[in-house]
Design a protein around this motif. Structure first.
Motif, PDB file in Angstrom:
ATOM      1  N   PHE A 149      31.740   9.908  20.978  1.00 47.85           N
ATOM      2  CA  PHE A 149      31.382   9.877  22.406  1.00 47.85           C
ATOM      3  C   PHE A 149      31.337  11.280  22.998  1.00 47.85           C
ATOM      4  N   TYR A 150      30.816  12.254  22.251  1.00 46.74           N
ATOM      5  CA  TYR A 150      30.882  13.649  22.671  1.00 46.74           C
ATOM      6  C   TYR A 150      29.527  14.197  23.110  1.00 46.74           C
ATOM      7  N   VAL A 151      29.576  14.977  24.191  1.00 42.86           N
ATOM      8  CA  VAL A 151      28.399  15.640  24.750  1.00 42.86           C
ATOM      9  C   VAL A 151      28.502  17.132  24.438  1.00 42.86           C
ATOM     10  N   PRO A 188      36.305  25.168  22.556  1.00 47.46           N
ATOM     11  CA  PRO A 188      35.773  23.822  22.815  1.00 47.46           C
ATOM     12  C   PRO A 188      34.249  23.890  22.857  1.00 47.46           C
ATOM     13  N   PHE A 189      33.558  22.910  22.236  1.00 47.78           N
ATOM     14  CA  PHE A 189      32.092  22.968  22.247  1.00 47.78           C
ATOM     15  C   PHE A 189      31.433  21.636  22.598  1.00 47.78           C
ATOM     16  N   ALA A 190      32.212  20.577  22.734  1.00 45.18           N
ATOM     17  CA  ALA A 190      31.678  19.280  23.156  1.00 45.18           C
ATOM     18  C   ALA A 190      32.786  18.549  23.895  1.00 45.18           C
ATOM     19  N   ASN A 197      37.988  17.021  23.831  1.00 46.84           N
ATOM     20  CA  ASN A 197      36.837  17.775  23.362  1.00 46.84           C
ATOM     21  C   ASN A 197      36.888  17.998  21.859  1.00 46.84           C
ATOM     22  N   LEU A 198      35.734  18.376  21.320  1.00 48.59           N
ATOM     23  CA  LEU A 198      35.652  18.890  19.965  1.00 48.59           C
ATOM     24  C   LEU A 198      35.812  20.396  20.027  1.00 48.59           C
ATOM     25  N   LEU A 199      36.368  20.985  18.976  1.00 47.25           N
ATOM     26  CA  LEU A 199      36.668  22.415  19.020  1.00 47.25           C
ATOM     27  C   LEU A 199      36.490  23.044  17.650  1.00 47.25           C
TER      28      LEU A 199
END
Length: 264
Positions: A149-151, A188-190, A197-199
């Motif tokens: 579910f990441y933007v 963090p990138f998403a 977040n994704l990192l």
């Protein structure tokens, strides 16, 4: 005669008033009597507040202290990232046009350089290559491209997110949080819209390891592809084949044209 009676009555009245005042004054000094009115303000002392904890370990946060010069991006990294994005773009355009439209235009090198300076973390080549393809995917659920579910974030969103996380880490002052809950040398990138977040972990020896962070949990790196490039490639393959990313998440187009990732 009337005058004399008037004088007597006046004297009696005065005696009565003096007596009442005396009684009141005496009563107010007896044990248990209430406080006397005073024109001197009373100073109240509140309960002492314990000092906030202070972080005594290195947080890794170097906000605003990063170098401006970006690392060189090898051509093979650019090619591999672009191929993965091309596959994702093609599938989105065919299956979820609304999602395809929110993929942002490429970032400029100047924007990425300023992002690096602001967050104080060297940006790895694969993230540079990805941002040069798409500078994020908006700020709504339409931009959910990466499972589950990441933007993808824009350069400006990366800066604001990194600053916020460092502010929280340092102001909380809990040593055990530095390096577990967050560290200033991860990027963090998403984002997921719920504080997670994704990192990419840029601490020495971590080689940009991909992981995830939720608002109230520690960073986690197991079960995720080791790199952003591999996540993009697995995402593209799952879209094309209906397969699973990380053995768990399957792409699904729902009625409103959004992309969801079911747990397979």
């Amino acid at each position: 005669m009337k005058t004399r009676w008037g004088q007597v009555l006046a004297v009696v009245a005065a005696v009565v008033v003096i007596g009442l005042v005396t009684v009141l004054l005496v009563a107010n000094t007896e044990p248990g009597a209430g406080p006397r009115p005073t024109t001197t303000p009373t100073r109240t002392t509140g309960a002492s507040t314990p000092p906030r904890p202070v972080l005594t370990v290195d947080s890794g946060c170097l906000i605003g202290q990063g170098r401006e010069r970006l690392v060189d991006v090898p051509q093979q990294v650019t090619d591999r990232v672009n191929r993965a994005w091309e596959r994702i773009e093609k599938w989105l355009a065919a299956k979820t046009p609304a999602v395809a439209q929110v993929l942002a235009a490429p970032a400029t090198l100047d924007e990425i350089s300023e992002m690096q300076r602001q967050i104080g973390v060297p940006v790895p080549p694969e993230l540079i290559a990805s941002l040069l393809r798409h500078n994020g995917a908006g700020t709504s659920v339409l931009g959910i491209v990466l499972p589950p579910f990441y933007v993808p974030m824009s350069t400006s969103r990366v800066v604001s997110e990194a600053k916020m996380m460092c502010d929280i880490l340092v102001s909380n002052g809990h040593n055990e949080s530095a390096g577990s809950w967050w560290h200033g040398q991860v990027i963090p990138f998403a984002f997921d819209g719920g504080g997670g977040n994704l990192l990419l972990d840029q601490r020495p020896g971590r080689n940009g390891r991909l992981g995830r962070h939720y608002e109230e949990t520690d960073m986690m790196f197991d079960r995720w592809p080791p790199t952003l490039t591999e996540l993009l490639e697995q995402t593209a393959t799952a879209m094309e084949t209906g397969g699973l990313v990380m053995g768990r998440f399957r792409p699904k187009v729902v009625e409103n044209g959004l992309l969801e990732w079911d747990i397979g």
